[in-house]
Enzyme design. Structure first.
Site, PDB file in Angstrom:
ATOM      1  N   LYS A  19     -50.318  40.831-119.752  1.00  0.00           N
ATOM      2  CA  LYS A  19     -51.237  39.881-120.419  1.00  0.00           C
ATOM      3  C   LYS A  19     -52.066  40.599-121.495  1.00  0.00           C
ATOM      4  CE  LYS A  19     -50.334  35.917-118.393  1.00  0.00           C
ATOM      5  NZ  LYS A  19     -49.502  34.926-119.107  1.00  0.00           N
TER       6      LYS A  19
ATOM      7  N   TYR B 163     -53.117  41.700-109.574  1.00  0.00           N
ATOM      8  CA  TYR B 163     -52.418  41.231-110.779  1.00  0.00           C
ATOM      9  C   TYR B 163     -51.576  42.335-111.413  1.00  0.00           C
ATOM     10  CZ  TYR B 163     -52.006  37.493-114.283  1.00  0.00           C
ATOM     11  OH  TYR B 163     -51.544  36.498-115.099  1.00  0.00           O
TER      12      TYR B 163
HETATM   13  N1  LIG Z   1     -51.561  29.463-112.695  1.00  0.00           N
HETATM   14  C1  LIG Z   1     -52.504  30.309-113.054  1.00  0.00           C
HETATM   15  O1  LIG Z   1     -53.405  30.665-112.263  1.00  0.00           O
HETATM   16  C2  LIG Z   1     -52.533  30.847-114.453  1.00  0.00           C
HETATM   17  C3  LIG Z   1     -53.738  31.364-114.980  1.00  0.00           C
HETATM   18  C4  LIG Z   1     -53.747  31.879-116.264  1.00  0.00           C
HETATM   19  C5  LIG Z   1     -52.578  31.880-117.020  1.00  0.00           C
HETATM   20  N2  LIG Z   1     -51.424  31.367-116.474  1.00  0.00           N
HETATM   21  C6  LIG Z   1     -50.212  31.401-117.296  1.00  0.00           C
HETATM   22  O2  LIG Z   1     -49.755  30.086-117.529  1.00  0.00           O
HETATM   23  C7  LIG Z   1     -48.365  30.151-117.869  1.00  0.00           C
HETATM   24  C8  LIG Z   1     -47.610  29.074-117.094  1.00  0.00           C
HETATM   25  O3  LIG Z   1     -47.626  29.380-115.727  1.00  0.00           O
HETATM   26  P1  LIG Z   1     -47.932  28.316-114.573  1.00  0.00           P
HETATM   27  O4  LIG Z   1     -49.066  28.865-113.794  1.00  0.00           O
HETATM   28  O5  LIG Z   1     -47.995  26.936-115.110  1.00  0.00           O
HETATM   29  O6  LIG Z   1     -46.670  28.501-113.608  1.00  0.00           O
HETATM   30  P2  LIG Z   1     -45.200  27.866-113.546  1.00  0.00           P
HETATM   31  O7  LIG Z   1     -44.506  28.625-112.475  1.00  0.00           O
HETATM   32  O8  LIG Z   1     -45.296  26.401-113.385  1.00  0.00           O
HETATM   33  O9  LIG Z   1     -44.604  28.217-114.979  1.00  0.00           O
HETATM   34  C9  LIG Z   1     -44.050  29.491-115.324  1.00  0.00           C
HETATM   35  C10 LIG Z   1     -42.861  29.202-116.202  1.00  0.00           C
HETATM   36  O10 LIG Z   1     -42.294  30.381-116.758  1.00  0.00           O
HETATM   37  C11 LIG Z   1     -40.907  30.102-116.920  1.00  0.00           C
HETATM   38  N3  LIG Z   1     -40.134  31.295-117.176  1.00  0.00           N
HETATM   39  C12 LIG Z   1     -40.091  32.451-116.445  1.00  0.00           C
HETATM   40  N4  LIG Z   1     -39.187  33.301-116.992  1.00  0.00           N
HETATM   41  C13 LIG Z   1     -38.659  32.678-118.085  1.00  0.00           C
HETATM   42  C14 LIG Z   1     -37.684  33.025-119.062  1.00  0.00           C
HETATM   43  N5  LIG Z   1     -37.040  34.208-119.042  1.00  0.00           N
HETATM   44  N6  LIG Z   1     -37.381  32.136-120.041  1.00  0.00           N
HETATM   45  C15 LIG Z   1     -38.014  30.936-120.088  1.00  0.00           C
HETATM   46  N7  LIG Z   1     -38.944  30.527-119.193  1.00  0.00           N
HETATM   47  C16 LIG Z   1     -39.260  31.397-118.205  1.00  0.00           C
HETATM   48  C17 LIG Z   1     -40.551  29.435-115.614  1.00  0.00           C
HETATM   49  O11 LIG Z   1     -39.317  28.757-115.695  1.00  0.00           O
HETATM   50  C18 LIG Z   1     -41.741  28.494-115.458  1.00  0.00           C
HETATM   51  O12 LIG Z   1     -41.462  27.247-116.056  1.00  0.00           O
HETATM   52  C19 LIG Z   1     -47.930  31.590-117.589  1.00  0.00           C
HETATM   53  O13 LIG Z   1     -47.970  32.332-118.789  1.00  0.00           O
HETATM   54  C20 LIG Z   1     -49.033  32.089-116.653  1.00  0.00           C
HETATM   55  O14 LIG Z   1     -49.186  33.495-116.656  1.00  0.00           O
HETATM   56  C21 LIG Z   1     -51.388  30.852-115.225  1.00  0.00           C
END
Ligand SMILES: NC(=O)c1ccc[n+]([C@@H]2O[C@H](COP(=O)([O-])OP(=O)(O)OC[C@H]3O[C@@H](n4cnc5c(N)ncnc54)[C@H](O)[C@@H]3O)[C@@H](O)[C@H]2O)c1
Length: 259
Positions: free
Chosen positions: A160, A153
């Site tokens: 984060k 990570y």
């Molecule tokens: N998937 C996991 O395992 C997980 C676990 C914990 C936290 N998260 C967090 O959840 C959140 C959503 O991620 P996800 O897993 O649904 O993936 P995802 O890829 O579906 O979503 C990530 C989003 O970030 C957007 N993004 C990136 N750069 C950007 C910018 N400059 N301006 C606006 N939007 C931007 C992308 O367009 C995308 O829609 C993130 O913060 C991620 O770190 C994910």
């Protein structure tokens, strides 16, 4: 319906797998009006997902790092609804050389980019939307437990950790306006962003063997339900909190069954 009449801005939908998509879907079923955001190349994909929601919704242009895009979203929402009750920040990005086991060689610019898009942007979004929350509101972001160092990570983990701190400062500064700020710390889910991290599957495997409640990386709905709760009045006295929605993984140090 716990979100009846709420006007919500939901960022971070790319596909139906996105955590934010599930939030939009559940929020609509709970009575909310929703608008999504997207930007650049992936906008078409977001629009396709937006049309699959129980009620199709509009997609506004937002690169969260561009102040002019934030201004545009605020102007649109003011015309559209006159105000906003809640916003979900589901945005994270780290350059390839900042992830996947290259912690020691990542250049400062890449670490800074991860910080700007994944942590500073939580302040940017919250501060931009706050003037639209005249009678209070709820700002929610998505975290991955940053109290520990994880394999692969790397600088996303550092970003984060910054997000967790940004969330507390934002809660401090927006609280007097009746605006709550919270994070949901989710277990691993198989989204576009997550599958792009080399080694994601091994991390996910840990959850399968160790989470006391078990964990399904294909099911973002428990995370979405908790976000809807935080966006609702049921959470009206909660701010500066990090709610772990991870099958209980964070509370144990090893799998219960070591055989
Ligand atoms: N998937 C996991 O395992 C997980 C676990 C914990 C936290 N998260 C967090 O959840 C959140 C959503 O991620 P996800 O897993 O649904 O993936 P995802 O890829 O579906 O979503 C990530 C989003 O970030 C957007 N993004 C990136 N750069 C950007 C910018 N400059 N301006 C606006 N939007 C931007 C992308 O367009 C995308 O829609 C993130 O913060 C991620 O770190 C994910």
């Amino acid at each position: 319906m716990i979100l009846d009449g709420k006007r919500l801005l939901i960022t971070g939908v790319i596909t139906k797998d996105s955590i934010a998509y599930h939030v939009a879907e559940q929020a609509q079923r709970e009575g909310a009006s929703v608008v999504l955001t997207s930007f650049g190349r992936v906008r078409r994909m977001t629009e396709r997902a937006a049309n699959r929601l129980p009620e199709p919704v509009d997609v506004l242009e937002l690169d969260v790092n561009k102040p002019e895009d934030l201004d545009g979203v605020v102007a649109d929402l003011r015309d559209r609804w006159g105000g906003v009750d809640g916003v979900l920040h589901a945005i994270a990005f780290a350059p390839e050389d900042a992830l996947g086991g290259r912690f020691l060689s990542t250049p400062a610019e890449s670490a800074a980019e991860a910080f700007t898009t994944s942590a500073f942007s939580f302040k940017a979004l919250g501060a931009a939307l706050a003037p639209l929350m005249e009678s209070g509101g709820s700002v929610v972001g998505l975290d991955f437990d940053a109290s520990l160092a994880w394999p692969i990570y790397d600088w996303m983990g550092v970003a984060k950790a910054a997000l967790e701190s940004v969330s507390r400062y934002l809660a401090r500064d927006l609280g007097p306006r009746g605006i709550r700020v919270n994070l949901v710390s989710a277990g691993p889910l198989g989204t576009v962003a997550a599958r792009g991290i080399p080694g994601f599957e091994q991390l996910a495997e840990l959850w399968r063997s160790q989470a006391p409640l078990g964990w399904d990386i294909e099911d973002p709905s428990p995370v979405a339900s908790t976000i809807c709760f935080l966006l609702s009045e049921y959470a009206r006295a909660i701010s500066g909190e990090i709610v772990h929605v991870d099958g209980g993984f964070h509370c144990v140090g090893a799998p219960a069954d070591l055989s």
